[in-house]
Scaffold this active site. Structure first.
Site, PDB file in Angstrom:
ATOM      1  N   LYS A  47       0.842  -1.211   0.000  1.00 56.89           N
ATOM      2  CA  LYS A  47       0.000   0.000   0.000  1.00 56.89           C
ATOM      3  C   LYS A  47       0.875   1.258   0.000  1.00 56.89           C
ATOM      4  O   LYS A  47       0.381   2.366   0.126  1.00 56.89           O
ATOM      5  CB  LYS A  47      -0.910   0.020   1.228  1.00 56.89           C
ATOM      6  CG  LYS A  47      -2.068  -0.948   1.208  1.00 56.89           C
ATOM      7  CD  LYS A  47      -3.131  -0.567   2.237  1.00 56.89           C
ATOM      8  CE  LYS A  47      -2.825  -1.079   3.612  1.00 56.89           C
ATOM      9  NZ  LYS A  47      -3.944  -0.859   4.575  1.00 56.89           N
ATOM     10  N   LYS A  49       2.840   2.006   2.357  1.00 64.45           N
ATOM     11  CA  LYS A  49       2.874   2.494   3.745  1.00 64.45           C
ATOM     12  C   LYS A  49       3.951   1.753   4.518  1.00 64.45           C
ATOM     13  O   LYS A  49       4.161   0.560   4.319  1.00 64.45           O
ATOM     14  CB  LYS A  49       1.535   2.201   4.444  1.00 64.45           C
ATOM     15  CG  LYS A  49       0.367   3.074   4.026  1.00 64.45           C
ATOM     16  CD  LYS A  49      -0.840   2.775   4.949  1.00 64.45           C
ATOM     17  CE  LYS A  49      -1.945   3.788   4.776  1.00 64.45           C
ATOM     18  NZ  LYS A  49      -3.047   3.607   5.748  1.00 64.45           N
TER      19      LYS A  49
END
Ligand code: C2G
Length: 131
Positions: A47, A49
């Site tokens: 993602k 992240k």
């Protein structure tokens, strides 16, 4: 006899904050049992992240929340249909930043996009702390 409703939601839940708690509280209010599928560190990388807290730390924090009944790993974009069927989920809940993205689950359960809590986010916390 009222049906026992199972709810599921997905997320990273890093730097746990009151916006997360509000989402979990509202999700639990829609049923009797709330499952949180927590993004693993590897899934987060996908993602884009990098969570501050590890999966184990984020899992332990979520498990301490009164609204959360079970925490399972989220490690693929393809697991939701399986999770909903295997766990006999009645309602899928997520913030409306995802509106429309998970409508395919409507064949298996109710899909509810909840308004996000304004004024707080993990990104905002990081930015404010760096000032
Ligand atoms: N959230 C919210 N209000 C905020 C911040 C987050 O309601 N101010 C909600 C999000 O909409 C999401 C949940 O809290 O439902 C967790 O947020 P994140 O950890 O940012 O989750 P996200 O990265 O969106 O992961 O497969 C789905 C993804 O794993 C969702």
């Amino acid at each position: 006899m009222k049906k026992f409703n199972r709810v599921i939601t997905y997320g990273t839940y890093d730097l746990l904050h009151w916006g997360h708690i509000r989402l979990l509280k509202r999700a639990k209010s829609l049923g009797d049992y709330l499952v949180v599928a927590l993004s693993t560190d590897e899934f987060n990388a996908g993602k884009g992240k990098r969570a501050y807290h590890s999966y184990e730390e984020r899992k332990m924090m979520l498990e301490s929340i009164r609204y959360v009944d079970l925490v399972i790993p989220e490690d693929s974009w393809e697991q939701k249909t399986h999770d909903v069927q295997l766990l006999e989920i009645d309602k899928f809940v997520i913030g409306d930043d995802w509106v429309g993205e998970f409508d395919f689950l409507k064949d298996y359960c109710e899909v509810i996009y909840m308004p996000r809590t304004e004024g707080i986010s993990t990104t905002k916390i990081k930015e404010d702390l760096n000032r």
